[in-house]
Write a protein that holds these residues in place. Structure first.
Motif, PDB file in Angstrom:
ATOM      1  N   GLN A  75     -31.785  -4.439 -22.662  1.00 31.98           N
ATOM      2  CA  GLN A  75     -31.292  -3.463 -21.685  1.00 31.98           C
ATOM      3  C   GLN A  75     -30.078  -4.008 -20.911  1.00 31.98           C
ATOM      4  O   GLN A  75     -30.108  -4.156 -19.685  1.00 31.98           O
ATOM      5  CB  GLN A  75     -32.413  -3.075 -20.706  1.00 31.98           C
ATOM      6  CG  GLN A  75     -33.578  -2.393 -21.399  1.00 31.98           C
ATOM      7  CD  GLN A  75     -34.677  -1.982 -20.444  1.00 31.98           C
ATOM      8  OE1 GLN A  75     -34.722  -2.431 -19.296  1.00 31.98           O
ATOM      9  NE2 GLN A  75     -35.569  -1.138 -20.913  1.00 31.98           N
ATOM     10  N   PRO A  76     -29.012  -4.312 -21.625  1.00 29.91           N
ATOM     11  CA  PRO A  76     -27.832  -4.942 -21.012  1.00 29.91           C
ATOM     12  C   PRO A  76     -27.061  -3.990 -20.107  1.00 29.91           C
ATOM     13  O   PRO A  76     -27.173  -2.770 -20.207  1.00 29.91           O
ATOM     14  CB  PRO A  76     -26.979  -5.336 -22.218  1.00 29.91           C
ATOM     15  CG  PRO A  76     -27.351  -4.331 -23.254  1.00 29.91           C
ATOM     16  CD  PRO A  76     -28.810  -4.055 -23.059  1.00 29.91           C
ATOM     17  N   LEU A  77     -26.249  -4.577 -19.231  1.00 29.34           N
ATOM     18  CA  LEU A  77     -25.412  -3.807 -18.321  1.00 29.34           C
ATOM     19  C   LEU A  77     -23.956  -4.282 -18.439  1.00 29.34           C
ATOM     20  O   LEU A  77     -23.689  -5.377 -18.925  1.00 29.34           O
ATOM     21  CB  LEU A  77     -25.892  -3.972 -16.875  1.00 29.34           C
ATOM     22  CG  LEU A  77     -27.315  -3.498 -16.555  1.00 29.34           C
ATOM     23  CD1 LEU A  77     -27.687  -3.897 -15.141  1.00 29.34           C
ATOM     24  CD2 LEU A  77     -27.439  -1.988 -16.735  1.00 29.34           C
ATOM     25  N   ALA A  78     -23.033  -3.446 -17.978  1.00 32.93           N
ATOM     26  CA  ALA A  78     -21.605  -3.778 -17.844  1.00 32.93           C
ATOM     27  C   ALA A  78     -21.017  -4.401 -19.108  1.00 32.93           C
ATOM     28  O   ALA A  78     -21.046  -3.797 -20.172  1.00 32.93           O
ATOM     29  CB  ALA A  78     -21.402  -4.686 -16.644  1.00 32.93           C
ATOM     30  N   ASP A  79     -20.471  -5.625 -18.993  1.00 27.86           N
ATOM     31  CA  ASP A  79     -19.732  -6.264 -20.093  1.00 27.86           C
ATOM     32  C   ASP A  79     -20.584  -6.398 -21.354  1.00 27.86           C
ATOM     33  O   ASP A  79     -20.108  -6.139 -22.462  1.00 27.86           O
ATOM     34  CB  ASP A  79     -19.234  -7.649 -19.663  1.00 27.86           C
ATOM     35  CG  ASP A  79     -18.133  -7.566 -18.623  1.00 27.86           C
ATOM     36  OD1 ASP A  79     -17.682  -6.441 -18.349  1.00 27.86           O
ATOM     37  OD2 ASP A  79     -17.734  -8.617 -18.099  1.00 27.86           O
ATOM     38  N   ASP A  80     -21.823  -6.834 -21.176  1.00 26.55           N
ATOM     39  CA  ASP A  80     -22.697  -7.044 -22.335  1.00 26.55           C
ATOM     40  C   ASP A  80     -23.012  -5.726 -23.040  1.00 26.55           C
ATOM     41  O   ASP A  80     -23.090  -5.675 -24.274  1.00 26.55           O
ATOM     42  CB  ASP A  80     -23.994  -7.727 -21.905  1.00 26.55           C
ATOM     43  CG  ASP A  80     -23.760  -9.162 -21.449  1.00 26.55           C
ATOM     44  OD1 ASP A  80     -22.713  -9.733 -21.808  1.00 26.55           O
ATOM     45  OD2 ASP A  80     -24.611  -9.705 -20.726  1.00 26.55           O
ATOM     46  N   LEU A  81     -23.183  -4.677 -22.268  1.00 28.22           N
ATOM     47  CA  LEU A  81     -23.439  -3.360 -22.857  1.00 28.22           C
ATOM     48  C   LEU A  81     -22.241  -2.916 -23.689  1.00 28.22           C
ATOM     49  O   LEU A  81     -22.401  -2.402 -24.792  1.00 28.22           O
ATOM     50  CB  LEU A  81     -23.725  -2.340 -21.752  1.00 28.22           C
ATOM     51  CG  LEU A  81     -23.962  -0.893 -22.204  1.00 28.22           C
ATOM     52  CD1 LEU A  81     -25.168  -0.814 -23.134  1.00 28.22           C
ATOM     53  CD2 LEU A  81     -24.168   0.018 -21.000  1.00 28.22           C
ATOM     54  N   ARG A  82     -21.042  -3.129 -23.165  1.00 28.43           N
ATOM     55  CA  ARG A  82     -19.833  -2.760 -23.892  1.00 28.43           C
ATOM     56  C   ARG A  82     -19.731  -3.522 -25.209  1.00 28.43           C
ATOM     57  O   ARG A  82     -19.358  -2.955 -26.235  1.00 28.43           O
ATOM     58  CB  ARG A  82     -18.576  -3.041 -23.051  1.00 28.43           C
ATOM     59  CG  ARG A  82     -18.289  -2.018 -21.990  1.00 28.43           C
ATOM     60  CD  ARG A  82     -16.812  -2.031 -21.605  1.00 28.43           C
ATOM     61  NE  ARG A  82     -16.320  -3.334 -21.253  1.00 28.43           N
ATOM     62  CZ  ARG A  82     -16.470  -3.906 -20.058  1.00 28.43           C
ATOM     63  NH1 ARG A  82     -17.128  -3.265 -19.103  1.00 28.43           N
ATOM     64  NH2 ARG A  82     -15.972  -5.096 -19.813  1.00 28.43           N
ATOM     65  N   LYS A  83     -20.037  -4.811 -25.177  1.00 26.49           N
ATOM     66  CA  LYS A  83     -19.945  -5.630 -26.387  1.00 26.49           C
ATOM     67  C   LYS A  83     -20.824  -5.070 -27.498  1.00 26.49           C
ATOM     68  O   LYS A  83     -20.417  -5.010 -28.664  1.00 26.49           O
ATOM     69  CB  LYS A  83     -20.349  -7.072 -26.085  1.00 26.49           C
ATOM     70  CG  LYS A  83     -19.346  -7.843 -25.249  1.00 26.49           C
ATOM     71  CD  LYS A  83     -19.871  -9.238 -24.924  1.00 26.49           C
ATOM     72  CE  LYS A  83     -18.896  -9.994 -24.022  1.00 26.49           C
ATOM     73  NZ  LYS A  83     -19.431 -11.325 -23.643  1.00 26.49           N
ATOM     74  N   ILE A  84     -22.037  -4.659 -27.129  1.00 31.45           N
ATOM     75  CA  ILE A  84     -22.972  -4.159 -28.138  1.00 31.45           C
ATOM     76  C   ILE A  84     -22.543  -2.786 -28.645  1.00 31.45           C
ATOM     77  O   ILE A  84     -22.577  -2.514 -29.848  1.00 31.45           O
ATOM     78  CB  ILE A  84     -24.407  -4.109 -27.560  1.00 31.45           C
ATOM     79  CG1 ILE A  84     -24.876  -5.528 -27.225  1.00 31.45           C
ATOM     80  CG2 ILE A  84     -25.367  -3.478 -28.566  1.00 31.45           C
ATOM     81  CD1 ILE A  84     -26.214  -5.597 -26.526  1.00 31.45           C
ATOM     82  N   ILE A  85     -22.121  -1.925 -27.731  1.00 36.91           N
ATOM     83  CA  ILE A  85     -21.649  -0.594 -28.139  1.00 36.91           C
ATOM     84  C   ILE A  85     -20.445  -0.713 -29.063  1.00 36.91           C
ATOM     85  O   ILE A  85     -20.356  -0.037 -30.097  1.00 36.91           O
ATOM     86  CB  ILE A  85     -21.300   0.259 -26.902  1.00 36.91           C
ATOM     87  CG1 ILE A  85     -22.576   0.618 -26.132  1.00 36.91           C
ATOM     88  CG2 ILE A  85     -20.556   1.533 -27.311  1.00 36.91           C
ATOM     89  CD1 ILE A  85     -22.329   1.320 -24.827  1.00 36.91           C
ATOM     90  N   VAL A  86     -19.507  -1.587 -28.697  1.00 34.36           N
ATOM     91  CA  VAL A  86     -18.313  -1.797 -29.515  1.00 34.36           C
ATOM     92  C   VAL A  86     -18.693  -2.326 -30.899  1.00 34.36           C
ATOM     93  O   VAL A  86     -18.123  -1.903 -31.914  1.00 34.36           O
ATOM     94  CB  VAL A  86     -17.337  -2.774 -28.816  1.00 34.36           C
ATOM     95  CG1 VAL A  86     -16.277  -3.291 -29.789  1.00 34.36           C
ATOM     96  CG2 VAL A  86     -16.662  -2.091 -27.629  1.00 34.36           C
TER      97      VAL A  86
END
Length: 217
Positions: A75-86
């Motif tokens: 359940q990542p947030l901010a930068d880490d969430l973006r990395k996974i989505i990308v």
């Protein structure tokens, strides 16, 4: 958060990035072979491209599943969430580029014999330009480089101009020699595949910029 959990989480993110880079290496190899086919038809090379496409499809599925599991588990947030989505979006984009490269190989098989009236290498040069930009796009992701990503988008404008030149040139060739219409038609299909790969390289660059800047362009 427990240090052990943080370390495992960082390992997950690093593993996803490594999978993307490995998929990119496969993609670049396949694209190189597809461009070489434009110059000289080769059955063995065609089979290699098709075989690589199977590996790319497997990689795309593996990345998507691992990244999705990481999303639900961490359940990542901010930068880490973006990395996974990308990473999920890039895997899909890579898979589409692989499809276009395979289409090029199949078009070469259909075209078969090069007519004597066909003396241009413009589509091969278009392929080289697209391959170079693909390499830049992959480097932009690997280095998380905003500068390289911006350059990829700029180069795509030049690729579009080369494509337009190829299109006009082949229309003239078909008008001048009817015997070459079939071959020129296949080459125009190949040029369009290359132009689409160029667009997808630009999409890779956009995802890199999103990852760096933290906002959708």
């Amino acid at each position: 958060m427990d240090k052990h959990i943080v370390t495992n989480y960082d390992n997950d993110l690093e593993y996803i990035k490594n999978m993307i880079i490995e998929m990119g290496v496969l993609l670049e190899k396949q694209m190189f072979q597809a461009v070489e086919l434009i110059k000289v038809s080769n059955k063995e090379l065609t089979l290699n491209i098709i075989e690589t496409e199977k590996k790319i499809d497997i990689s795309e599925k593996k990345i998507r599943e691992y990244a999705t599991n990481t999303l639900s588990k961490r359940q990542p947030l901010a930068d880490d969430l973006r990395k996974i989505i990308v990473s999920i979006k890039l895997a899909t984009t890579f898979e589409r580029i692989g499809d276009h490269s395979t289409n090029i190989a199949n078009r070469i098989e259909i075209a078969k014999v090069v007519p004597s009236s066909y003396t241009t290498d413009s589509i091969y040069r278009l392929g080289q330009s697209v391959l170079k930009n693909l390499s830049q796009a992959l480097t932009a992701y690997d280095q998380n480089s905003e500068k390289i990503a911006v350059n990829v988008s700029n180069e795509d404008k030049k690729i579009d101009l080369i494509y337009e030149t190829c299109f006009r040139e082949h229309l003239i060739l078909m008008m001048e020699n009817k015997d070459g219409i079939g071959y020129c038609t296949q080459m125009l299909f190949i040029a369009k595949e290359l132009e689409r790969i160029g667009d997808l390289c630009k999409n890779i660059a956009k995802e890199v910029l999103y990852n760096v800047r933290g906002k959708i362009l």
